[in-house]
Write an enzyme that holds these catalytic residues in place. Structure first.
Site, PDB file in Angstrom:
ATOM      1  N   ASP A  96     -26.071  81.427  64.448  1.00  0.00           N
ATOM      2  CA  ASP A  96     -25.978  82.352  65.887  1.00  0.00           C
ATOM      3  C   ASP A  96     -26.019  81.421  67.235  1.00  0.00           C
ATOM      4  O   ASP A  96     -26.866  81.747  67.956  1.00  0.00           O
ATOM      5  CB  ASP A  96     -27.009  83.218  65.482  1.00  0.00           C
ATOM      6  CG  ASP A  96     -26.537  84.655  66.561  1.00  0.00           C
ATOM      7  OD1 ASP A  96     -25.596  84.629  66.971  1.00  0.00           O
ATOM      8  OD2 ASP A  96     -27.721  85.192  66.917  1.00  0.00           O
ATOM      9  N   ALA A 106     -38.184  93.817  66.229  1.00  0.00           N
ATOM     10  CA  ALA A 106     -39.107  92.926  66.853  1.00  0.00           C
ATOM     11  C   ALA A 106     -39.290  93.207  68.397  1.00  0.00           C
ATOM     12  O   ALA A 106     -38.537  93.630  68.986  1.00  0.00           O
ATOM     13  CB  ALA A 106     -39.229  91.678  66.552  1.00  0.00           C
ATOM     14  N   VAL A 165     -40.770  90.872  71.751  1.00  0.00           N
ATOM     15  CA  VAL A 165     -41.424  89.595  72.080  1.00  0.00           C
ATOM     16  C   VAL A 165     -42.258  89.498  73.346  1.00  0.00           C
ATOM     17  O   VAL A 165     -41.876  90.243  74.229  1.00  0.00           O
ATOM     18  CB  VAL A 165     -40.073  88.814  72.314  1.00  0.00           C
ATOM     19  CG1 VAL A 165     -40.904  87.246  72.770  1.00  0.00           C
ATOM     20  CG2 VAL A 165     -39.321  88.592  71.050  1.00  0.00           C
TER      21      VAL A 165
END
Lengths: 300, 465
Positions: free
Chosen positions: B256, B147, B149
Site C-alpha cells: 500500500d 481505528a 488515531v
C-alpha cells in the site's frame, strides 16, 4: 542495466554456506529469478523456525493430554478441508495453539475453543479471506459464544506477543517439492506465467499428496512436537518417495513416470547431529505411517 | 548567499551528531520492549467459567532478550537511575515513576544474573508500559473504519506518539489489518520504517503506540506548492528505497505504498507507515489478493488480476511516487481499473510480447481490446528529472515483473551517485542525515518554514485512512 548474476547476489548476502546445490532444471533466466526468490524465503524461514518451536507444550497442562491434542488437530485438519483453507493456515493454527499451551493452562472444556480461535487467527494472518465467526462456532455445535471467542482471540495475541510469522510445515513441504520438481504449481496459474509452467506428472501429484498426508499425520501426533518443521518435511518427502517406489514395483504400468520422477537429486550432506535427528524422525514417521495405513491408502 | 548559509546552518543544527546517536539508542531500546498481560485482561462477563486460564511461567526456558549483566556495587545500596535503565535496556531519557524506584530500593539487591522474560515484563508493567495511563491524548488526527488515531505524549519519555486505537467491537473479532500490522512491524527495526513502541489492551480496544511524525509526503507536497527541490526528491527517494529494501530482504511486501503512507518529520526523515495491508511472502506457490495497493499505485499485472506477485508489486508504486515528487501531480490518476490501465498504456505504450512476455495469452487483457498505443518519451512528461532519474523511473515501471528493478539495486543506481558512497554503508538504524553531507535544500515552492508545518486542525491526517 542488466540484472546481476544470482551467484554474485547470493555471495553479497553472506548466506553462501547455507545454500544447497542448484537444481539441475533451472536453465532459463526467469526460472533463475523465481528460484532466487524462493531460496531467500527458505533461508529466512529455516533460520527463524527455532524460535517458534513449541517444545513439550503439554508438559504443564493438567487437563490436556496428547490424545486430546491428537483428536483436536485431526478435527482441525478436517475443518480446514471443509472450509477450503490452505494447509498453511492449518499448520500455523497448530503452532499458535501449541505456543499458547506453553504460556497458559487450559481446561478441557475450553480446548476446542482454543483450536478454532487459533485457526481464526491463522487465517487472518495468511488467507485472503477468513471464515466467519458464526461458521466456526457452529462447527463447535455452538458450545461457545462469540464474546468468548473474541476475548480468547485477544488473549492469545497478547500472550504470544503478536508473534505469528512462524515458519510452517506447509512452507517447507512446498519449498522442497517445488525445488525437486524444478517448477512451481498451485491452485491458480496465471495466464501471464502459463508458458513457464508445465503440467506436473501424475507421479509427482501422487508424491505431493502422499507427503502432505504424512505431514498431516505428524501434525496431530505429539511425538513430532520436538522436531523442526523443515526436518519433518524432508523426512516426509523421502518416506513418500520410498513408499511410491514400493508401489511402483507392484504396478508395472506406472514404472516410466514414477521412476523418472523419483530420480530427484538427494539432499546436501548432513552434519552428524542432523543425521541422527533425521534418522530418528524418519523412524518415527515410518512407525506413524504403519499405524495409519488406511489414511495413506486413500485415493483422492 | 548568506540566506542559504543560514538555511544550511539551521539544518545542521537540527541534526547534531550527539542527538542522532542518542535517538538511535532510544529507538533500539524502545524496540526491545515487551507487553505485560495482566490476568485482568479476561473480562468477568465470560459465560464459560473455565475460560479463565492462569498464566504458567516458563522460568526454565525464558531468557532475557539482552545479554546485559548487572553488577551490584556493594558501596551503593541505592539504585541510580542509570543502573535501572541499563539493566532493563530502557531509553536513557526515561523518567521512572518514584513509586517504582521506592519499590526497588526496598527489595534486597537482586542476584547477578540477567532478568528472566517474565520478571522483565513485570518490571516494564510497573514502570508503565502496556498501560493507557502512561500516555496523554493531545488531539485527534484521523479516523477510519477500524481505528481512530490520536496525537499523544508519553509521560515516561515526554516524546510525542501516535496512538492508534483499534476498536474490538467488530463482529469478526480483531481486524486482520491490525494483526498483520503488529506481527510484521514489531520485527522491523529501521530508521526509515515507523517504530511501534507499545501495545495496550483494554476491554474496548487495542491501542498501538507509534512514534510520531508530524507530516506525510502528500502533505509535504501540498506545503511546498507541489514544487519540490530535485535534490530533496532524491533524498526522499533514497530513504523510501532504503526502508523498502529492508522489508523486501525479509520478504515482507508493503502492498500500500502511496504518499499518504510515507511519514516525514521536521528533520526530513522519511518512514514507511501503515502496514495494515502488508504481507509476509511465505509459501512459494501462495496466491494473494489482487485487490491491494491503492488504484493509482497498483501495477498493471495486479490490475489484470495477478495473484502471484512478490516484491515487484511495491516497486511500481515507487516509480509512481518518484514521478509525483518530480512533477507535483499523480502519474496515473484513474478512477476505475479499466481507466487506470488505459492511462498506463497510453503513456508507457500498450504491452506487447516483447515488453511483457505472455501478455497475449492473458484473457483479461484481451477482453479489454485496448488500442495500440506507442510509448511516449518520459522526459517530455518529467522535464525536471535528469537523465539518470529518467533511467531509474523507466526501470521501476517495466511491465515484466521479473525485469522491474528491485529496491536493493535501485539504491545503487547511478541516480543516487551524487549522494556519495557513505550513504550505502550506514547502519540500518541510522538516519541518512547522520552523514554531514546529506542535507535538505529549501524547496522552490514552499510557503512556510519546513520546521513549522502549518497545523490544519484535527483532521490533518485524515488521509491515513
Amino acid at each position: 542495466m542488466s540484472s546481476p548474476s544470482p551467484s554474485s547476489t547470493l555471495s553479497d548476502s553472506g548466506f553462501e554456506d547455507e545454500l544447497l546445490c542448484s537444481p539441475v532444471r533451472c536453465a532459463s533466466d526467469s526460472q533463475v529469478c523465481d528460484y532466487e526468490d524462493s531460496e531467500t524465503c527458505f533461508i529466512i524461514q529455516r533460520l527463524n523456525q527455532q524460535q517458534f518451536l513449541a517444545l513439550n507444550c503439554l508438559s504443564r497442562q493438567p487437563q490436556i493430554t496428547a490424545e486430546a491434542r491428537s483428536k483436536l488437530v485431526s478435527w482441525l485438519i478436517a475443518v480446514r478441508r471443509q472450509l477450503s483453507l490452505s494447509f498453511e493456515s492449518c499448520c500455523l493454527a497448530v503452532n499458535i495453539m501449541d505456543r499458547f499451551l506453553i504460556t497458559t493452562s487450559v481446561a478441557a472444556d475450553c480446548f476446542q475453543l482454543l483450536g478454532v480461535t487459533s485457526l481464526l487467527i491463522a487465517t487472518k494472518q495468511v488467507e485472503v479471506y477468513s471464515p466467519r465467526i458464526t461458521q466456526l462456532l457452529s462447527l463447535c455445535c455452538n458450545s461457545f459464544s462469540r464474546e468468548q471467542l473474541c476475548n480468547l482471540e485477544c488473549l492469545i495475541l497478547l500472550r504470544l506477543n503478536f508473534r505469528l510469522a512462524a515458519p510452517t510445515l506447509a512452507f517447507f513441504l512446498d519449498y522442497f517439492t517445488s525445488r525437486f520438481t524444478g517448477h512451481q504449481t498451485g491452485e491458480f496459474i496465471s495466464a501471464q506465467n502459463a508458458h513457464l509452467h508445465k503440467e506436473p506428472s501424475s507421479a509427482e501429484n501422487k508424491w505431493r499428496w502422499l507427503a502432505c498426508k504424512v505431514c498431516e499425520l505428524s501434525l496431530a501426533d505429539y511425538t513430532f512436537n520436538k522436531y523442526m518443521p523443515s526436518v519433518i518435511a524432508q523426512c516426509a518427502l523421502k518416506l513418500a518417495k520410498d513408499l511410491l517406489k514400493t508401489q511402483s514395483v507392484q504396478n508395472s504400468e506406472d514404472n516410466t513416470g514414477a521412476s523418472k520422477m523419483l530420480c530427484c537429486e538427494e539432499e546436501a550432506p548432513l552434519t552428524c547431529e542432523n543425521q541422527l535427528l533425521f534418522q530418528q524422525c524418519m523412524e518415527d514417521l515410518k512407525l506413524l505411517v504403519s499405524l495409519n495405513q488406511e489414511a495413506v491408502q486413500d485415493t483422492r | 548567499m548568506n540566506k542559504m548559509k543560514n538555511f544550511k546552518r539551521r539544518f545542521s543544527l537540527s541534526v547534531p551528531r550527539t542527538e542522532t546517536i542518542e535517538e538511535n539508542e532510544f529507538t533500539e531500546q524502545i524496540n526491545q520492549l515487551n507487553i505485560r498481560c495482566n490476568d485482568g485482561v479476561v473480562p468477568n462477563s465470560l459465560g464459560l467459567h473455565s475460560l479463565q486460564p492462569s498464566p504458567v511461567a516458563p522460568d526454565s526456558q525464558a531468557q532475557s532478550p539482552t545479554q546485559l549483566q548487572y553488577r551490584n556495587k556493594v558501596q551503593h545500596r541505592r539504585f541510580s537511575m542509570e543502573d535501572v535503565t541499563k539493566r532493563m535496556s530502557l531509553p536513557m531519557d526515561i523518567r521512572l515513576p518514584p513509586e517504582f524506584l521506592k519499590k526497588l530500593q526496598m527489595e534486597s539487591p537482586p542476584p547477578c544474573k540477567p532478568l528472566s522474560r517474565m520478571s522483565r515484563r513485570a518490571s516494564l508493567s510497573d514502570i508503565g508500559f502496556g498501560k493507557l495511563e502512561t500516555y496523554v491524548k493531545l488531539g485527534k488526527l484521523g479516523e477510519g473504519t477500524y481505528a481512530t488515531v490520536f496525537k499523544g505524549r508519553s509521560k515516561l519519555t515526554e516524546n510525542l506518539v501516535a496512538l492508534k486505537e483499534i476498536r474490538l467491537e467488530h463482529e469478526e473479532g480483531a481486524p486482520c489489518t491490525a494483526i498483520r500490522e503488529v506481527s510484521l512491524l514489531k520485527n522491523l527495526k529501521h530508521a526509515n520504517i515507523v517504530t511501534l513502541h507499545d501495545i495496550i489492551h483494554t476491554d474496548r480496544c487495542l491501542t498501538l503506540v507509534f512514534e510520531y511524525l508530524d507530516s506525510d509526503l502528500k502533505q509535504y507536497l501540498d506545503n511546498c506548492g507541489n514544487l519540490m527541490s530535485m535534490h530533496n526528491v532524491k533524498i526522499f527517494m533514497f530513504q523510501l528505497l532504503r526502508g523498502l529494501s529492508y522489508c523486501h530482504k525479509r520478504k515482507i511486501l508493503h502492498r500500500d505504498l502511496k504518499p499518504q503512507n510515507l511519514l516525514i518529520n521536521d528533520k526530513g526523515e522519511l518512514k514507511l507507515a501503515d502496514f495494515g495491508l502488508a504481507r509476509a511472502k511465505s509459501v512459494p506457490t501462495k496466491t494473494y489478493s489482487n485487490e491491494v495497493v491503492t488504484l493509482w499505485y497498483r501495477p498493471p499485472d495486479v490490475l489484470l488480476g495477478s495473484t502471484e506477485y512478490s516484491t515487484p508489486i511495491d516497486m511500481w508504486g515507487v516509480g509512481c511516487i518518484l514521478y509525483e515528487m518530480a512533477t507535483g501531480r499523480p502519474m496515473f490518476p484513474g478512477s476505475t481499473v479499466k481507466e487506470e490501465l488505459h492511462l498506463i498504456f497510453r503513456l508507457m505504450g500498450t504491452p506487447t510480447e516483447e515488453s511483457w512476455p505472455g501478455i497475449t495469452a492473458n484473457e483479461e487483457f484481451k477482453s479489454y481490446l485496448f488500442p495500440q498505443y506507442r510509448a511516449q518519451a518520459l522526459i517530455n512528461h518529467v522535464p525536471r528529472l535528469d537523465t539518470e532519474g529518467i533511467d531509474l523511473l523507466t526501470a521501476l515501471l517495466l511491465y515484466d515483473t521479473k525485469r522491474r528493478i528491485s529496491a536493493e539495486l535501485s539504491l545503487r543506481h547511478s541516480y543516487f551517485q551524487t549522494l556519495g558512497e557513505n550513504i550505502l554503508s550506514i547502519p540500518d538504524t541510522s538516519s541518512v542525515f547522520s552523514l554531514r553531507e546529506i542535507q535538505l535544500q529549501k524547496d522552490p515552492g514552499h510557503r512556510s518554514s519546513v520546521f513549522q508545518p502549518p497545523g490544519r486542525g484535527k483532521n490533518r491526517r485524515q488521509s491515513i485512512f
